[in-house]
Design an enzyme around this catalytic site. Structure first.
Site, PDB file in Angstrom:
ATOM      1  N   CYS A   1      -5.813  36.511 -22.223  1.00 46.72           N
ATOM      2  CA  CYS A   1      -6.350  35.799 -21.068  1.00 46.72           C
ATOM      3  C   CYS A   1      -6.803  34.396 -21.480  1.00 46.72           C
ATOM      4  CB  CYS A   1      -7.465  36.611 -20.418  1.00 46.72           C
ATOM      5  SG  CYS A   1      -7.830  36.077 -18.727  1.00 46.72           S
TER       6      CYS A   1
ATOM      7  N   HIS B   1      -5.553  42.436 -19.487  1.00 51.57           N
ATOM      8  CA  HIS B   1      -6.598  43.090 -20.267  1.00 51.57           C
ATOM      9  C   HIS B   1      -6.322  44.594 -20.343  1.00 51.57           C
ATOM     10  CE1 HIS B   1      -9.291  39.647 -20.549  1.00 51.57           C
ATOM     11  NE2 HIS B   1      -9.111  39.423 -19.257  1.00 51.57           N
TER      12      HIS B   1
END
Length: 486
Positions: A338, A441
């Protein structure tokens, strides 16, 4: 409203509220009851994606795991207000799963009147739909400077008429003073809601505690209902707001994984599996020396960040950027997740003033623009063909979640490095095969990923939750737990 409410309060942050609430969720669920967790306000950059009125939104990771422990579908009403720190004096406000810019700009003390009605409505809805609601407080309920604007501790307890447990960390010392002082600072009507004291993280012979529990009960009228032994390896991520940066190792080290711990690191809970994996030495790196000794078999991970440009500037100020680049130049593995993915690119642009502009590390030919709207969604995908250090992921399925403002694309033409897309719009790898960037994630929560990359596995989440409930069975009289919902 049908639900009985049990609330876990703490004398301090880190006393053990989150894991105890999670254990209670599974304990009551194991009795055939319909259970839901609740925390009115959570301050954490550890967030997950949950149901939000037919859509998807963010809640704190602790309530997400508590919902799973309760065998319930995670829902934004379980954590209606989430504060995500972006700087020491500023947090992004997420109300019922969605960013609220007006509340984000509002001074802290002025928010209470605005946010209490939706918080109360969320609590009432959960009470109407469940047999038991397990409520977690925040910090300490005895912060007398915050009592008039309280929306997370005793105001919630009063509305729910919750039976409250007050837990303290006896390993820190001063536990009886913490318990008595907290009780003494509460309003008289709030003291009536405290049904038991819990001593957590005890090491030694419980007989040595006498006569303190009896003396404390004589002074307050409240019994000490449990003495819980120190238990570091229960398998849950650390409590929100608590960062355990000790290096971990199970068995003999076969590989070191160094996670760069910048100031606004986020989504730490996704690395819990690495703490428990045999042969993996996990370290949290804040200095170049912690990366310089790594070998070609070792990894560096750039994790998520709530302030990517600021954390990238910190990385450079510490000299960690040069250590990461040298590690990559040796052909060793570098993974960006991310915000870490965004750092691996060439540039970050910020037309809406979301995060800040910055020059990336240039390990992947990627450009990221921060959009006004945040992407919040669950994700189920599969890796394409990968090469080099990450070849084991080829074709491996991946279930996880996305939470990001950044929108990333490959650069037009060769700049400093290439970037081959291995999951459309979500993952890129360099030609050498050692650098990988990923928006999703939850990578290390996938058993197939752990097996493919590290040749191991960790206990399934359900086994962890059952272990918590069994721990309560061993150390808390079941009559006490039944009495809380009688």
């Amino acid at each position: 409203m049908n639900a009985r409410c049990v609330m876990v309060l703490g004398t301090t942050s880190g006393a053990g509220k989150s894991w105890l609430a999670t254990a209670l969720c599974r304990w009551y669920a194991n009795r055939g009851l319909k259970v839901a967790p609740f925390k009115a306000q959570n301050m954490s950059n550890n967030a997950r994606v949950a149901a939000a009125g037919g859509g998807q939104g963010e809640i704190g990771s602790a309530q997400y795991f508590q919902a799973l422990a309760a065998r319930a579908e995670p829902d934004v009403r379980m954590n209606p207000l989430l504060l995500k720190p972006e700087a020491d004096t500023h947090s992004q406000v997420v109300l019922l799963g969605k960013v609220d810019e007006a509340l984000t700009r509002m001074p802290w003390r002025e928010r209470s009147a605005r946010v209490w009605p939706p918080i109360a409505a969320a609590l009432d809805a959960l009470r109407a739909q469940n047999d038991v609601v397990v409520i977690e407080g925040a910090g300490s309920p005895a912060e007398i400077n915050l009592m008039d604007s309280d929306i997370v501790n005793m105001r919630v307890a009063r509305r729910a008429q919750a039976r409250c447990l007050l837990v303290t960390d006896i390993d820190r010392g001063g536990a009886f003073a913490h318990l008595y002082g907290t009780w003494a600072l509460l309003r008289p009507e709030d003291r009536e809601l405290i049904r038991g004291f819990v001593l957590n993280k005890f090491r030694g012979d419980p007989a040595l505690l006498a006569p303190a529990p009896r003396q404390l009960q004589d002074m307050t009228g409240i019994p000490t209902v449990a003495v819980l032994p120190m238990w570091r390896d229960h398998g849950l991520p650390e409590e929100d707001g608590v960062f355990d940066d000790r290096a971990t190792l199970v068995g003999q080290a076969e590989r070191t994984i160094a996670i760069v711990a910048y100031p606004h690191i986020s989504n730490l809970d996704e690395f819990q599996a690495l703490k428990n994996l045999p042969g993996v030495r996990l370290v949290w790196a804040r200095e170049p020396a912690q990366l310089e000794g790594l070998g070609t078999n070792d990894w560096i991970i750039l994790p998520g960040s709530k302030h990517t440009s600021g954390d990238l500037a910190w990385l450079r100020a510490q000299g960690l950027d040069r250590a990461v680049l040298r590690h990559a130049d040796r052909g060793a593995a570098v993974l960006g997740l991310c915000g870490g993915l965004q750092m691996l690119g060439v540039e970050m642009t910020d037309p809406y003033g979301i995060d800040g502009q910055a020059r990336g590390l240039g390990l992947l030919c990627l450009s990221t623009a921060f959009a006004a709207d945040k992407i919040v969604r669950r994700c189920e995908t599969r890796f394409g063909e990968l090469a080099g250090r990450w070849a084991g992921l080829s074709g491996v399925p991946l279930r996880g979640y996305e939470i990001h403002h950044g929108q990333t694309r490959a650069c037009a033409g060769a700049v400093q490095a290439d970037a081959r897309e291995v999951i459309p719009g979500l993952a890129w790898q360099n030609a050498a095969g050692n650098v990988l960037g990923l928006y999703v994630h939850g990578l290390f929560e996938e058993p197939a990923v752990l097996q493919a990359l590290l040749g191991g596995k960790t206990p399934a989440a359900d086994a962890v939750f059952d272990g918590l409930a069994q721990f309560l069975d061993r150390h808390v009289d079941s009559d006490v737990l039944y009495a809380l919902i009688s």
